[in-house]
Design a protein around this motif. Sequence first.
Motif, short mmCIF file in Angstrom:
data_model
loop_
_atom_site.label_atom_id
_atom_site.label_comp_id
_atom_site.label_asym_id
_atom_site.label_seq_id
_atom_site.Cartn_x
_atom_site.Cartn_y
_atom_site.Cartn_z
N VAL A 86 0.86 -1.17 0.00
CA VAL A 86 0.00 0.00 0.00
C VAL A 86 0.91 1.23 0.00
O VAL A 86 1.90 1.26 0.74
N PRO A 87 0.61 2.25 -0.79
CA PRO A 87 1.45 3.45 -0.76
C PRO A 87 1.49 4.04 0.66
O PRO A 87 0.49 4.05 1.38
N MET A 88 2.67 4.52 1.03
CA MET A 88 2.89 5.06 2.38
C MET A 88 1.84 6.12 2.74
O MET A 88 1.38 6.17 3.88
N LYS A 89 1.43 6.93 1.79
CA LYS A 89 0.47 8.00 2.06
C LYS A 89 -0.91 7.46 2.45
O LYS A 89 -1.71 8.19 3.03
N ILE A 91 -1.35 4.58 4.38
CA ILE A 91 -1.26 3.73 5.58
C ILE A 91 -2.13 4.25 6.72
O ILE A 91 -2.91 3.50 7.31
N GLN A 92 -2.01 5.51 7.05
CA GLN A 92 -2.76 6.04 8.19
C GLN A 92 -4.26 5.99 7.94
O GLN A 92 -5.02 5.64 8.84
N GLU A 93 -4.68 6.30 6.75
CA GLU A 93 -6.11 6.26 6.42
C GLU A 93 -6.68 4.85 6.59
O GLU A 93 -7.77 4.67 7.11
N LEU A 94 -5.92 3.84 6.17
CA LEU A 94 -6.38 2.46 6.25
C LEU A 94 -6.31 1.88 7.66
O LEU A 94 -7.19 1.14 8.09
N THR A 95 -5.20 2.18 8.36
CA THR A 95 -4.93 1.50 9.62
C THR A 95 -5.16 2.34 10.87
O THR A 95 -5.36 1.80 11.95
N GLY A 101 5.00 3.20 13.34
CA GLY A 101 4.15 2.96 14.50
C GLY A 101 2.96 2.10 14.15
O GLY A 101 1.93 2.17 14.80
N CYS A 102 3.10 1.28 13.12
CA CYS A 102 1.99 0.45 12.65
C CYS A 102 2.02 -0.90 13.35
O CYS A 102 2.94 -1.69 13.17
N SER A 103 1.03 -1.16 14.15
CA SER A 103 0.91 -2.42 14.88
C SER A 103 -0.08 -3.33 14.15
O SER A 103 -1.06 -2.85 13.58
N PRO A 104 0.14 -4.65 14.21
CA PRO A 104 -0.86 -5.55 13.64
C PRO A 104 -2.13 -5.62 14.49
O PRO A 104 -3.14 -6.14 14.04
N GLY A 106 -5.15 -3.61 16.64
CA GLY A 106 -5.83 -2.35 16.87
C GLY A 106 -5.95 -1.44 15.67
O GLY A 106 -6.13 -0.23 15.81
N MET A 107 -5.89 -2.03 14.48
CA MET A 107 -6.09 -1.20 13.28
C MET A 107 -7.55 -0.77 13.19
O MET A 107 -8.41 -1.33 13.86
#
Length: 162
Positions: A86-89, A91-95, A101-104, A106-107
């Motif tokens: 997934v494009p880095m931009k 990541i926050q919107e999806l997760t 700081g992306c944890s598997p 609590g997304m």
Amino acid sequence: MKKTNAARILDRAKIEYEIIDYDLDPIELGAERVAEKTGQHIQFIFKTLVLTGDKTGTIVACIPGASELDLKAFAALSGNKKCAMVPMKNIQELTGYIRGGCSPLGMKKDYPIFMDMSALKLDYVLISAGIRGKQLKLNPHDLLKVSGAVTGAIATLKSQTT
């Protein structure tokens, strides 16, 4: 200390874990730097990667920090013919998490999670706590139980791919 969503999930599941704080390097967020800052060997650091599959949509991979994702093996394990990062931009919107700081756990949504089976040989793994500068240290079998992850051979050592 304020707990992260990932830590609260572990608390609710009554899973033992330790929060490891480390000095954040906002320039170098990679697993090698996390290993160095936490004093842990890189084999225990598991990074969370977010991908999209051609059949399944968003999917998550947890692999050892010194490894690269084997896209073919991951696609097959996840029920896809192809998958891509997934494009880095996005990541926050999806997760709900930012890079580094992306944890598997609590997304924003419960995406399918796949973990490299090498984790099962370890006494513990470290995953992001859901915020930069914090890692969760826990038993990999407990992580599988709480995340519902599927295991498989989805990672190759970086030195083997060059």
